[in-house]
Motif scaffolding. Sequence first.
Motif, mmCIF file in Angstrom:
data_model
loop_
_atom_site.group_PDB
_atom_site.id
_atom_site.type_symbol
_atom_site.label_atom_id
_atom_site.label_comp_id
_atom_site.label_asym_id
_atom_site.label_seq_id
_atom_site.Cartn_x
_atom_site.Cartn_y
_atom_site.Cartn_z
ATOM 1 N N SER A 43 0.774 -1.014 0.024
ATOM 2 C CA SER A 43 -0.002 -0.086 0.132
ATOM 3 C C SER A 43 0.903 1.397 0.068
ATOM 4 O O SER A 43 0.363 2.558 -0.250
ATOM 5 C CB SER A 43 -0.971 0.310 1.012
ATOM 6 N N SER A 44 2.073 1.214 0.316
ATOM 7 C CA SER A 44 2.842 2.212 0.486
ATOM 8 C C SER A 44 3.696 2.641 -1.015
ATOM 9 O O SER A 44 4.200 3.728 -1.291
ATOM 10 C CB SER A 44 4.124 2.218 1.257
ATOM 11 N N ARG A 241 13.612 9.241 -21.333
ATOM 12 C CA ARG A 241 13.661 10.193 -20.194
ATOM 13 C C ARG A 241 12.517 10.108 -19.360
ATOM 14 O O ARG A 241 12.571 10.278 -18.085
ATOM 15 C CB ARG A 241 13.619 11.567 -20.795
ATOM 16 N N PHE A 242 11.223 9.618 -19.938
ATOM 17 C CA PHE A 242 10.065 9.444 -19.108
ATOM 18 C C PHE A 242 10.334 8.148 -18.006
ATOM 19 O O PHE A 242 9.898 8.302 -16.997
ATOM 20 C CB PHE A 242 8.995 9.171 -19.973
ATOM 21 N N ILE A 243 10.836 7.294 -18.665
ATOM 22 C CA ILE A 243 10.884 6.172 -17.687
ATOM 23 C C ILE A 243 12.109 6.513 -16.622
ATOM 24 O O ILE A 243 11.866 6.188 -15.430
ATOM 25 C CB ILE A 243 11.461 4.764 -18.542
ATOM 26 N N THR A 244 13.040 7.280 -17.040
ATOM 27 C CA THR A 244 14.105 7.683 -15.913
ATOM 28 C C THR A 244 13.294 8.594 -14.860
ATOM 29 O O THR A 244 13.639 8.353 -13.931
ATOM 30 C CB THR A 244 15.297 8.320 -16.909
ATOM 31 N N LEU A 245 12.475 9.342 -15.379
ATOM 32 C CA LEU A 245 12.028 10.323 -14.383
ATOM 33 C C LEU A 245 11.017 9.573 -13.498
ATOM 34 O O LEU A 245 11.053 9.867 -12.264
ATOM 35 C CB LEU A 245 11.428 11.365 -15.224
ATOM 36 N N ASP A 249 11.302 8.232 -8.372
ATOM 37 C CA ASP A 249 10.529 8.124 -7.290
ATOM 38 C C ASP A 249 10.420 6.746 -6.750
ATOM 39 O O ASP A 249 9.892 5.865 -7.257
ATOM 40 C CB ASP A 249 9.142 8.638 -7.584
ATOM 41 N N PRO A 250 10.983 6.641 -5.416
ATOM 42 C CA PRO A 250 11.076 5.068 -5.102
ATOM 43 C C PRO A 250 9.811 4.648 -4.622
ATOM 44 O O PRO A 250 9.719 3.168 -4.417
ATOM 45 C CB PRO A 250 11.740 5.313 -3.684
ATOM 46 N N ARG A 251 8.676 5.329 -4.754
ATOM 47 C CA ARG A 251 7.318 4.626 -4.456
ATOM 48 C C ARG A 251 6.733 3.941 -5.745
ATOM 49 O O ARG A 251 5.827 2.936 -5.758
ATOM 50 C CB ARG A 251 6.248 5.687 -4.287
ATOM 51 N N ASN A 252 7.332 4.262 -6.943
ATOM 52 C CA ASN A 252 6.987 3.650 -8.196
ATOM 53 C C ASN A 252 7.364 2.238 -8.435
ATOM 54 O O ASN A 252 8.578 2.062 -8.560
ATOM 55 C CB ASN A 252 7.331 4.587 -9.487
#
Length: 266
Positions: A43-44, A241-245, A249-252
């Motif tokens: 859930s996080s 670039r999109f994937i890198t961005l 975020d460690p939540r992704n």
Amino acid sequence: MAFAAIVLLASCGNNHESKQAVTDSVKAGPPKPVPGTPIKYDSSKRYIYLTWDDGPQPPGSTNCRNIFHEQGVKATFFIVAMNAYDAKRKRWIDTLKNAYPEFLIANHSYTHAFKDNYKKFYKEVDSAVGDIQKAQNEIGYALKVVRLPGMNAWVGGGKRKGPQSSRKVYEMLDSLGYKVIGWDVEWQAKAGATPVQSADQMLKDVNKKFDDETSNQANTVVILAHDRMFAKQQYADSLTRFITLLKQDPRNVFETIDHYPTVQQK
């Protein structure tokens, strides 16, 4: 005494074979996962489903696969069966099949709504469903998961949602055990193949869906794009670039669509 010796020798031989079998099993490692094996959600985390439509469409399809592989993310390719018309394209599909759990292929119909004739396709319900079933049989998808051509419809987890014009089609698919997958964020294209949003804008669109909690399922965003959009290097670079961005975020967490909540639900 001689009989006892023979038994002892046989026992030693069997023991050796047993140890060898254990050794071989350890070397082989755990069994390879199969599509549809459930996962446990955290859930996080924020679950992202990269879903790319209309393949095989080289060189765009190949570029996307290579970028996802290099970036170490999972993705789902919704295949149009009529596009697999030669040996090279069929090999591309086989490569994806064998790459699970990194990649998953799923059904996007046989003719893509009678070659984009959406009004006729959704009006002729039996023919439309037959078109999807034909693709299912010829490509041999591991699961009965489909995206309707040109329609943002959802079926799964006991719920149905989508445009009225396609309702009879997705209701029949539901009765046949199919899960129908729509999308939350679309990477749009002009003239059919040129990306509209930049990578940075796409990131904003995805984050807004999560922040506003307006996606189809909580803590998930299904992203739609089309393979052909990334045939040119400048647009392939934008995808990278999109994937890198997103990875910053460690939540992704990136998952294949067989691990989408309504697909996992019985």
